[in-house]
Design a protein around this motif. Sequence first.
Motif, PDB file in Angstrom:
ATOM      1  N   UNK A  63       0.841  -1.204   0.000  1.00 56.57           N
ATOM      2  CA  UNK A  63       0.000   0.000   0.000  1.00 56.57           C
ATOM      3  C   UNK A  63       0.873   1.249   0.000  1.00 56.57           C
ATOM      4  N   UNK A  64       1.879   1.257   0.850  1.00 62.41           N
ATOM      5  CA  UNK A  64       2.806   2.389   0.942  1.00 62.41           C
ATOM      6  C   UNK A  64       3.426   2.686  -0.423  1.00 62.41           C
ATOM      7  N   UNK A  65       4.015   1.683  -1.037  1.00 63.34           N
ATOM      8  CA  UNK A  65       4.666   1.876  -2.332  1.00 63.34           C
ATOM      9  C   UNK A  65       3.673   2.198  -3.438  1.00 63.34           C
ATOM     10  N   UNK A  66       2.499   1.615  -3.377  1.00 71.98           N
ATOM     11  CA  UNK A  66       1.493   1.902  -4.396  1.00 71.98           C
ATOM     12  C   UNK A  66       1.086   3.369  -4.373  1.00 71.98           C
ATOM     13  N   UNK A  67       0.951   3.934  -3.181  1.00 72.36           N
ATOM     14  CA  UNK A  67       0.599   5.351  -3.099  1.00 72.36           C
ATOM     15  C   UNK A  67       1.739   6.234  -3.594  1.00 72.36           C
ATOM     16  N   UNK A  68       2.966   5.818  -3.389  1.00 71.92           N
ATOM     17  CA  UNK A  68       4.099   6.563  -3.939  1.00 71.92           C
ATOM     18  C   UNK A  68       4.091   6.490  -5.466  1.00 71.92           C
ATOM     19  N   UNK A  81      -5.442  -1.520  -7.766  1.00 75.65           N
ATOM     20  CA  UNK A  81      -4.702  -2.587  -7.096  1.00 75.65           C
ATOM     21  C   UNK A  81      -4.507  -2.325  -5.608  1.00 75.65           C
ATOM     22  N   UNK A  82      -4.373  -1.057  -5.224  1.00 74.39           N
ATOM     23  CA  UNK A  82      -4.098  -0.762  -3.817  1.00 74.39           C
ATOM     24  C   UNK A  82      -5.259  -1.234  -2.941  1.00 74.39           C
ATOM     25  N   UNK A  83      -6.465  -1.238  -3.482  1.00 78.69           N
ATOM     26  CA  UNK A  83      -7.599  -1.726  -2.699  1.00 78.69           C
ATOM     27  C   UNK A  83      -7.580  -3.250  -2.566  1.00 78.69           C
ATOM     28  N   UNK A  84      -6.946  -3.924  -3.520  1.00 75.84           N
ATOM     29  CA  UNK A  84      -6.756  -5.367  -3.360  1.00 75.84           C
ATOM     30  C   UNK A  84      -5.734  -5.646  -2.248  1.00 75.84           C
ATOM     31  N   UNK A  85      -4.695  -4.805  -2.166  1.00 78.39           N
ATOM     32  CA  UNK A  85      -3.739  -4.934  -1.059  1.00 78.39           C
ATOM     33  C   UNK A  85      -4.442  -4.679   0.280  1.00 78.39           C
ATOM     34  N   UNK A  86      -5.335  -3.682   0.287  1.00 78.39           N
ATOM     35  CA  UNK A  86      -6.083  -3.385   1.510  1.00 78.39           C
ATOM     36  C   UNK A  86      -6.968  -4.564   1.901  1.00 78.39           C
ATOM     37  N   UNK A  87      -7.560  -5.223   0.907  1.00 76.50           N
ATOM     38  CA  UNK A  87      -8.391  -6.399   1.185  1.00 76.50           C
ATOM     39  C   UNK A  87      -7.570  -7.502   1.840  1.00 76.50           C
ATOM     40  N   UNK A 140     -11.086 -10.845  -2.094  1.00 74.56           N
ATOM     41  CA  UNK A 140     -11.498  -9.648  -2.810  1.00 74.56           C
ATOM     42  C   UNK A 140     -12.117  -8.668  -1.825  1.00 74.56           C
ATOM     43  N   UNK A 141     -12.042  -7.385  -2.150  1.00 78.55           N
ATOM     44  CA  UNK A 141     -12.536  -6.361  -1.230  1.00 78.55           C
ATOM     45  C   UNK A 141     -14.009  -6.586  -0.900  1.00 78.55           C
ATOM     46  N   UNK A 142     -14.817  -6.923  -1.892  1.00 77.12           N
ATOM     47  CA  UNK A 142     -16.244  -7.120  -1.651  1.00 77.12           C
ATOM     48  C   UNK A 142     -16.488  -8.284  -0.684  1.00 77.12           C
ATOM     49  N   UNK A 143     -15.751  -9.380  -0.862  1.00 76.17           N
ATOM     50  CA  UNK A 143     -15.930 -10.554   0.005  1.00 76.17           C
ATOM     51  C   UNK A 143     -15.468 -10.259   1.424  1.00 76.17           C
ATOM     52  N   UNK A 203     -12.766   0.764 -11.365  1.00 73.46           N
ATOM     53  CA  UNK A 203     -12.770  -0.697 -11.376  1.00 73.46           C
ATOM     54  C   UNK A 203     -13.186  -1.203 -12.755  1.00 73.46           C
ATOM     55  N   UNK A 204     -14.200  -0.573 -13.338  1.00 76.92           N
ATOM     56  CA  UNK A 204     -14.672  -0.975 -14.665  1.00 76.92           C
ATOM     57  C   UNK A 204     -13.618  -0.677 -15.727  1.00 76.92           C
ATOM     58  N   UNK A 205     -13.022   0.504 -15.650  1.00 83.30           N
ATOM     59  CA  UNK A 205     -11.965   0.874 -16.604  1.00 83.30           C
ATOM     60  C   UNK A 205     -10.816  -0.127 -16.521  1.00 83.30           C
ATOM     61  N   UNK A 206     -10.381  -0.436 -15.310  1.00 77.03           N
ATOM     62  CA  UNK A 206      -9.246  -1.337 -15.119  1.00 77.03           C
ATOM     63  C   UNK A 206      -9.552  -2.732 -15.647  1.00 77.03           C
TER      64      UNK A 206
END
Length: 255
Positions: free
Chosen positions: A65-70, A126-132, A150-153, A180-183
Amino acid sequence: MTADHRLPEEHESSRATSGMNSILERRDESTPPVRWKVADLRRHVRHTYSSREDRDVILAAIASIDWSLRIFGYHLCLAKPALKSLELDPNSIDSVAKVLSFTQENEEYQLVLRANIVAAIHTTRNVYEHLAQLCNVLLLSPRLPASGCELSKVAERMSDAPLKAELASLRSSHWFRYFASYSNLAKHQYLIPHAIGLSFTGGASGARIERFEYRGEIFDSTPMNDVLQGLIELRNRVVDCGVLLNEAVLPGESR
């Protein structure tokens, strides 16, 4: 246009590329500033989890998450000047010429803008997948297997708490659904067209992402300035989720 790959000074990773941030902040004018104390979470994990495998998984998710935000900030800093160079005024002859001509400089600006916007969108998604993954190990029992996390689950299985409410609000928001749709389209089907154009009827001029559809939901053509603001909003909400995660995990933690 000449390529400049120097790290933008305003970006987070310009401070400390060799180590991890101790605090992640919202990039806005929140008063008081909203700060996720990731160093406190790392310390808690190292002192609490006896299983090295669990510690490694959690610390890897925090670092991701840290690196993704950078990385997100890096791409945003490169996209902004390219977007500014493509700003158009329907009352300007120069703007009309810019749209009608296909100079190498204009094409380079469009390439830089598109490359960094696409990268920022994928990084944000992707960062939200790391958060999940992080929430899965820290909050769920039994946990979901990493391959099906997955974040939803994860959100569905969490007990009622402010973090669960924030994740529900996030997942239903326009920008989360948009990116999410674009990705998903970009990864699995095709790259959504980007364009640059003039509007003489009061619409937005300049760079934009064209209209697209994903699983029955239609997303209208969107000015690139709005896209940037949407990306920043989602980036900031990662920090909001992190603050709420600390509150759920750390004894006595409060905003």
